[in-house]
Design a protein around this motif. Structure first.
Motif, PDB file in Angstrom:
ATOM      1  N   ASN A 113       0.776  -1.364   0.154  1.00 55.02           N
ATOM      2  CA  ASN A 113      -0.032   0.056  -0.003  1.00 55.02           C
ATOM      3  C   ASN A 113       0.903   1.243   0.192  1.00 55.02           C
ATOM      4  O   ASN A 113       0.992   2.074   1.205  1.00 55.02           O
ATOM      5  CB  ASN A 113      -0.861  -0.046   1.204  1.00 55.02           C
ATOM      6  CG  ASN A 113      -2.057   1.070   1.161  1.00 55.02           C
ATOM      7  OD1 ASN A 113      -2.024   1.740  -0.078  1.00 55.02           O
ATOM      8  ND2 ASN A 113      -2.739   1.392   1.869  1.00 55.02           N
ATOM      9  N   SER A 138       0.027   4.038  -1.046  1.00 56.63           N
ATOM     10  CA  SER A 138      -0.915   5.314  -0.833  1.00 56.63           C
ATOM     11  C   SER A 138      -0.436   6.299   0.324  1.00 56.63           C
ATOM     12  O   SER A 138      -0.289   7.402   0.318  1.00 56.63           O
ATOM     13  CB  SER A 138      -2.245   5.021  -0.800  1.00 56.63           C
ATOM     14  OG  SER A 138      -2.675   4.570  -2.073  1.00 56.63           O
ATOM     15  N   TRP A 152       2.548   8.452  -0.521  1.00 61.73           N
ATOM     16  CA  TRP A 152       2.299   9.651  -1.214  1.00 61.73           C
ATOM     17  C   TRP A 152       1.670  10.647  -0.397  1.00 61.73           C
ATOM     18  O   TRP A 152       2.018  11.788  -0.669  1.00 61.73           O
ATOM     19  CB  TRP A 152       1.487   9.048  -2.621  1.00 61.73           C
ATOM     20  CG  TRP A 152       0.944  10.165  -3.338  1.00 61.73           C
ATOM     21  CD1 TRP A 152      -0.226  10.478  -3.606  1.00 61.73           C
ATOM     22  CD2 TRP A 152       1.899  11.130  -4.071  1.00 61.73           C
ATOM     23  NE1 TRP A 152      -0.159  11.777  -4.385  1.00 61.73           N
ATOM     24  CE2 TRP A 152       1.053  12.220  -4.796  1.00 61.73           C
ATOM     25  CE3 TRP A 152       3.260  11.309  -4.311  1.00 61.73           C
ATOM     26  CZ2 TRP A 152       1.547  13.137  -5.600  1.00 61.73           C
ATOM     27  CZ3 TRP A 152       3.692  12.131  -4.811  1.00 61.73           C
ATOM     28  CH2 TRP A 152       3.116  12.944  -5.655  1.00 61.73           C
ATOM     29  N   TYR A 153       0.611  10.380   0.424  1.00 60.23           N
ATOM     30  CA  TYR A 153      -0.010  11.462   1.037  1.00 60.23           C
ATOM     31  C   TYR A 153       1.064  11.977   1.987  1.00 60.23           C
ATOM     32  O   TYR A 153       0.817  13.260   2.135  1.00 60.23           O
ATOM     33  CB  TYR A 153      -1.355  10.761   1.981  1.00 60.23           C
ATOM     34  CG  TYR A 153      -2.190   9.989   1.169  1.00 60.23           C
ATOM     35  CD1 TYR A 153      -2.664  10.610  -0.090  1.00 60.23           C
ATOM     36  CD2 TYR A 153      -2.772   8.861   1.278  1.00 60.23           C
ATOM     37  CE1 TYR A 153      -3.568   9.885  -0.803  1.00 60.23           C
ATOM     38  CE2 TYR A 153      -3.814   8.423   0.672  1.00 60.23           C
ATOM     39  CZ  TYR A 153      -4.105   9.047  -0.434  1.00 60.23           C
ATOM     40  OH  TYR A 153      -5.149   8.233  -1.270  1.00 60.23           O
TER      41      TYR A 153
END
Length: 66
Positions: free
Chosen positions: A53, A55, A58-59
């Motif tokens: 994961n 994500s 990136w956040y």
């Protein structure tokens, strides 16, 4: 120790702690360099391509470096 967010097919071993420590050390090394979020994200993916994961990475890059 049991990892809360991981590939369930992987065992809970001491190596998990070693891998997480290496990941966090890389973050601590890269953040002071203030790369653009995309460069930070790509470098972390290159260093840790098997992390589950991407994500949150990136956040976090957008929040910390954007």
């Amino acid at each position: 120790m049991v990892a809360g967010h991981q590939d369930r097919s992987r065992p809970d071993t001491p190596d998990t702690i070693t891998q997480t420590r290496a990941y966090l050390n890389d973050v601590e090394h890269l953040l002071p360099l203030r790369p653009p979020p995309t460069a930070f994200y790509q470098e972390m993916l290159a260093r840790h391509p098997d992390r589950l994961n991407p994500s949150p990475l990136w956040y976090g890059a957008q929040t910390l470096l954007g």
